[in-house]
Design a protein around this motif. Structure first.
Motif, short mmCIF file in Angstrom:
data_model
loop_
_atom_site.label_atom_id
_atom_site.label_comp_id
_atom_site.label_asym_id
_atom_site.label_seq_id
_atom_site.Cartn_x
_atom_site.Cartn_y
_atom_site.Cartn_z
N ALA A 1 -2.66 2.44 -3.23
CA ALA A 1 -3.53 1.67 -4.11
C ALA A 1 -4.99 2.09 -3.95
CB ALA A 1 -3.37 0.18 -3.83
N GLY A 2 -5.38 2.38 -2.71
CA GLY A 2 -6.77 2.73 -2.45
C GLY A 2 -7.13 4.16 -2.85
N GLN A 3 -6.15 5.05 -2.80
CA GLN A 3 -6.45 6.47 -3.04
C GLN A 3 -6.06 6.98 -4.42
OE1 GLN A 3 -5.39 9.38 -0.04
NE2 GLN A 3 -5.25 7.84 1.56
N PRO B 1 -0.73 -3.19 -7.96
CA PRO B 1 -1.65 -2.26 -8.62
C PRO B 1 -0.90 -1.07 -9.24
CG PRO B 1 -1.77 -2.00 -6.25
CD PRO B 1 -0.78 -3.08 -6.50
N GLU C 1 3.81 -0.86 8.79
CA GLU C 1 3.56 0.54 8.43
C GLU C 1 3.71 0.73 6.92
OE1 GLU C 1 6.53 3.59 9.10
OE2 GLU C 1 5.01 4.94 9.90
N ARG D 1 -5.11 -2.80 8.04
CA ARG D 1 -4.24 -2.88 9.21
C ARG D 1 -5.12 -3.06 10.44
NH1 ARG D 1 0.42 1.63 10.68
NH2 ARG D 1 1.76 0.18 11.78
N ILE E 1 3.47 -1.50 4.50
CA ILE E 1 2.39 -2.19 3.77
C ILE E 1 1.13 -1.32 3.81
CG2 ILE E 1 0.84 -4.20 3.78
CD1 ILE E 1 3.20 -5.85 4.93
N HIS E 2 0.85 -0.78 4.98
CA HIS E 2 -0.32 0.09 5.12
C HIS E 2 -0.22 1.28 4.16
CE1 HIS E 2 -2.46 3.51 7.16
NE2 HIS E 2 -3.43 2.62 7.15
N ILE E 3 0.96 1.87 4.07
CA ILE E 3 1.17 3.03 3.19
C ILE E 3 0.96 2.62 1.72
CG2 ILE E 3 2.94 4.64 2.33
CD1 ILE E 3 4.06 4.53 5.31
N MET F 1 -7.89 -6.18 2.53
CA MET F 1 -6.59 -5.75 2.99
C MET F 1 -6.71 -4.55 3.91
SD MET F 1 -4.60 -6.20 -0.59
CE MET F 1 -3.91 -7.83 -0.92
N ALA G 1 2.23 -6.73 0.54
CA ALA G 1 1.00 -5.94 0.56
C ALA G 1 -0.05 -6.51 -0.40
CB ALA G 1 1.29 -4.48 0.21
N PHE G 2 0.37 -7.02 -1.57
CA PHE G 2 -0.62 -7.28 -2.62
C PHE G 2 -0.73 -8.73 -3.09
CE2 PHE G 2 0.60 -2.76 -3.08
CZ PHE G 2 -0.62 -2.22 -2.73
N ARG H 1 -0.80 0.25 0.54
CA ARG H 1 -2.22 -0.01 0.27
C ARG H 1 -3.03 1.28 0.23
NH1 ARG H 1 -2.80 -5.22 4.29
NH2 ARG H 1 -2.12 -6.82 2.80
N GLU H 2 -2.60 2.29 0.99
CA GLU H 2 -3.27 3.59 0.88
C GLU H 2 -3.06 4.17 -0.50
OE1 GLU H 2 -5.55 3.33 3.42
OE2 GLU H 2 -5.53 5.49 3.04
#
Lengths: 308, 430
Positions: free
Chosen positions: A31-33, A64, A22, B261, A24-26, B259, A57-58, A28-29
């Motif tokens: 980083a993505g947003q 990032p 969870e 999930r 890691i997902h956060i 990357m 995560a990276f 990356r969000e």
């Protein structure tokens, strides 16, 4: 059919794996947003866990985001040394901004020279956000720490003054996060919101993470105040009336010297700390934070003013 | 999962993972007392917290410690004696970790319950034994069902005030089952209890001996965690593309990691996958977490996927198994819960965020509004906060989605108002 069910049973994540995935997902969000985020790293255990999660995560890429520490100037030197060493090991950029600089600029004015600088970190943080144009800051706060935090979103919107409005939070559904903000506004992100203190220690053990030495039992001069132990340091000297005791203690949470209290402990390994944490009878902030004792709603008030 | 003998001694030998559940009901139903009881009896409440609520109980002139104070939140809430927002609580039994989403019960807080329900795998619906199945009970059940929560538990509380009478329990159970059949709720369990005395929550107590079923905690401990009933088709929305391009490390020069999930299903090295919406086919070359390779990734895992072929892939794309792709759609029909104080404006364009993809969207029509108390459908030309409706949206670009009933992750979306950046709606694709 029954073999399939057994397979399904085996193929599920342990609670630490789930929490890690969870987080890691956060990350990356973010980083993505977000165009220009920063990760708040103090050298404390929660932010040490954040760094490991960022590696998961990276890597093999770089993070990032840079690491950012708001230094009150009243931190334990062991923790500051650890902070610098860890950032160097990771090869990531560390930005340090200090409350002392805000004081020199006049944006922080202490009521008295001995006033804790802890709550003034908010000012320095906002100044750092403005200076670097950060649109998001990642922090290691957890919902189990305190009841104002229990209601805060994982992606938490702050206005231009860094204020949190508990009555006007963005709905947060599924794992779809909304980090959109106008210029000048900021999103605070808490990837380990759903972790408890015990989860953090279990993860530190599982990952074999290094920690500053003051997390482990050591002998220290303390005085007893309001049911808490207060360390005797040049910043927090004992008065004539105080009875100075030399005890085996460790810190459960590490922050500004003037407001972080150690607990009695003989735990010198992470495993022993876990054993103590699993059987402890006092919450982490209750045992250790002098600043939350002021009133039942101390944290809620500080967060409204821009505190993490 | 590692075999127990490889686990370090400080980690639990049995780890049944994590269960997220939701409690619905109002303070009057004893919901706060129930949560307080769960936390207290599983030893999740520590001495200083207990001391603080004992002080508060005393200040308020109560004889006994009021466990409901444990879930007391913000100053603003205490002033008004209501719960404003979803609060999250945590406890662990040693074999399973729980995340409790505590949603307020008032009618005007539908949006909070929708929020809390979106991540829950089980819902506890509280019924006051003196009052039976109320409009509120039906509302909570409809939302739980709408949000796709697979397991419902109806907790019939305050049995102590009804002399622990089994006939009361049976009557409420029958009433509820009648109603559940109307809306298509399948998996529902009933537990009689007294949250105040702690009967049938963690301990059985000695007043409800006629009830032979599991306690509430036993139900929670044995409820299947998410994977059992979840869509098994592999869905992997790409969140971020890792291209280190470090010239000093030739190994990394061509590294392209996708990357994300695993939202459902699983994937193994060598699997044939399709990149949506482009439709390009390739195979999985490696699966990594933090640079370490794994043979397989399962649902909920956050991983980095490396592919056999160089394909242009960016955030918002989705990897699926080649034999189970979903078709791109430029128009969707969905159940929509409106969350904003500003009503839905049919003239405006909104942003829809579906997995990691944002698309502009325009309302095509409102098929009907659902009255969640009476279950009646009626016509509507606008939606205000807490309305739930069936609507159509036209999209500027296609999205690759499944129905929400098939797949919670790829069937859900949020609606964002670009002017304020607020999240204003929650949608479930039909």
């Amino acid at each position: 059919m029954s073999t399939l069910e057994v397979q399904v049973q085996v193929r599920s994540l342990t609670h630490l794996d789930w929490l890690e995935a969870e987080a890691i997902h956060i990350l990356r969000e973010v980083a993505g947003q977000c165009a220009n985020p920063a990760l708040l790293f103090s050298g404390g255990k929660d932010s040490i866990v954040l760094l490991r999660l960022a590696e998961k995560a990276f890597r093999p890429g770089r993070f990032p985001f840079p690491l950012l520490h708001i230094d009150t100037g009243h931190n334990y030197p062991e923790v500051i040394a650890f902070r610098d060493r860890r950032a160097a090991e990771l090869g990531e950029r560390l930005i340090v901004r200090s409350v002392a600089d805000s004081m020199a600029r006049g944006s922080v004015v202490l009521k008295s020279p001995t006033e804790s600088r802890n709550k003034h970190q908010s000012v320095t943080l906002l100044e750092a956000i403005e200076e670097h144009g950060f649109d998001a800051c990642i922090g290691g706060a957890r919902r189990d720490e305190e009841k104002a935090r229990a209601k805060e979103r994982i992606f938490s919107f702050r206005d231009e003054f860094g204020q949190w409005d508990p009555k006007n939070q963005r709905p947060e559904l599924w794992d779809i996060y909304n980090a959109r903000a106008h210029k000048g506004e900021n999103i605070r992100i808490f990837p380990i919101s759903n972790w408890t203190e015990l989860d953090v220690w279990q993860y530190i053990a599982r990952e074999g993470l290094a920690l500053p030495p003051i997390y482990f039992a050591h002998v220290r001069e303390v005085v007893r105040k309001n049911g808490l132990l207060q360390p005797v340091t040049p910043l927090t000297p004992a008065s004539d009336r105080d009875v100075v005791e030399t005890l085996s203690v460790r810190f459960r949470t590490v922050g500004d010297i003037t407001c972080t209290a150690p607990v009695l402990s003989y735990a010198v390994t992470v495993e022993q700390i876990i054993a103590e944490t699993a059987t402890t009878t006092i919450t982490e902030r209750g045992a250790t934070r002098l600043d939350d004792q002021a009133s039942e709603a101390a944290m809620e008030q500080r967060k409204k003013e821009g505190y993490f | 999962m590692s075999a127990p003998e490889h686990l370090p001694p400080h980690l639990p030998e049995i780890d049944n993972g994590l269960l997220r559940f939701l409690t619905c009901g109002s303070v009057d139903d004893g919901k706060s007392t129930l949560i307080g009881r769960l936390l207290y009896d599983t030893k999740a409440i520590l001495a200083d917290t207990l001391h603080a609520i004992a002080n508060t109980s005393q200040k308020r002139g109560l004889d006994a410690v009021d466990l409901s104070l444990l879930t007391d939140g913000l100053v603003a809430e205490r002033e008004q004696g209501i719960t404003i927002d979803v609060a999250y609580r945590y406890f662990s039994t040693g074999t399973r970790k729980y995340i409790v989403a505590d949603a307020p019960g008032h009618e005007q807080y539908t949006r909070n319950m929708v929020t809390a329900a979106s991540t829950a795998n089980l819902a506890i619906i509280l019924v006051d034994a003196r009052k039976g199945v109320l409009a509120q009970t039906r509302r909570h059940s409809v939302i739980a069902h709408l949000m796709g929560i697979p397991h419902l538990v109806v907790a019939i509380n305050k049995m102590d005030l009804m002399n622990h009478d089994p006939a009361v329990f049976e009557r409420i159970r029958a009433d509820y089952l009648d109603f559940a059949a109307q809306i298509g709720i399948g998996d529902v369990q009933f537990v009689p209890m007294s949250a105040l005395n702690g009967d049938m929550i963690v301990e059985r107590g000695d007043q409800l001996g006629w009830y032979a079923g599991p306690t509430l905690l036993e139900i929670l401990e044995s409820a299947s965690s998410e994977h059992g009933e979840r869509d098994e088709r592999f869905r992997f929305p790409v969140q971020y593309v890792c291209r280190p391009q470090q010239a000093d490390d030739p190994m990394l020069h061509d590294f392209r990691g996708y990357m994300g999930r695993v939202e459902s299903g699983e994937v193994a090295v060598g699997d044939a996958v399709t990149v949506l919406p482009a439709g390009r086919a390739t195979r999985i070359r490696d699966i990594q977490i933090g640079g370490v390779s794994l043979p397989v990734a399962i649902a909920d895992q956050s991983v980095t996927l490396l592919l056999e072929d160089e394909i242009d892939i960016s955030r918002g794309d989705m990897l699926v198994r080649a034999d189970a792709a979903s078709a791109p759609k430029s128009a969707i029909r969905a159940k929509l819960c409106w969350l904003s104080e500003t009503p839905l404006d049919a003239q405006r364009r909104y942003l829809i965020r579906h997995t990691t993809r944002d698309v502009k969207a325009k309302l095509a029509n409102i098929h009907h509004l659902l009255d969640i108390t009476t279950l009646q459908q009626r016509d509507a030309t606008m939606l205000v906060m807490n309305d739930i409706a069936e609507v159509g949206f036209r999209l500027a670009q296609p999205i690759c989605c499944d129905t929400y009933a098939e797949n919670r992750a790829t069937g859900a979306f949020i609606v964002i108002d670009e002017a304020t950046n607020n999240t204003v709606g929650a949608g479930m694709i039909l």
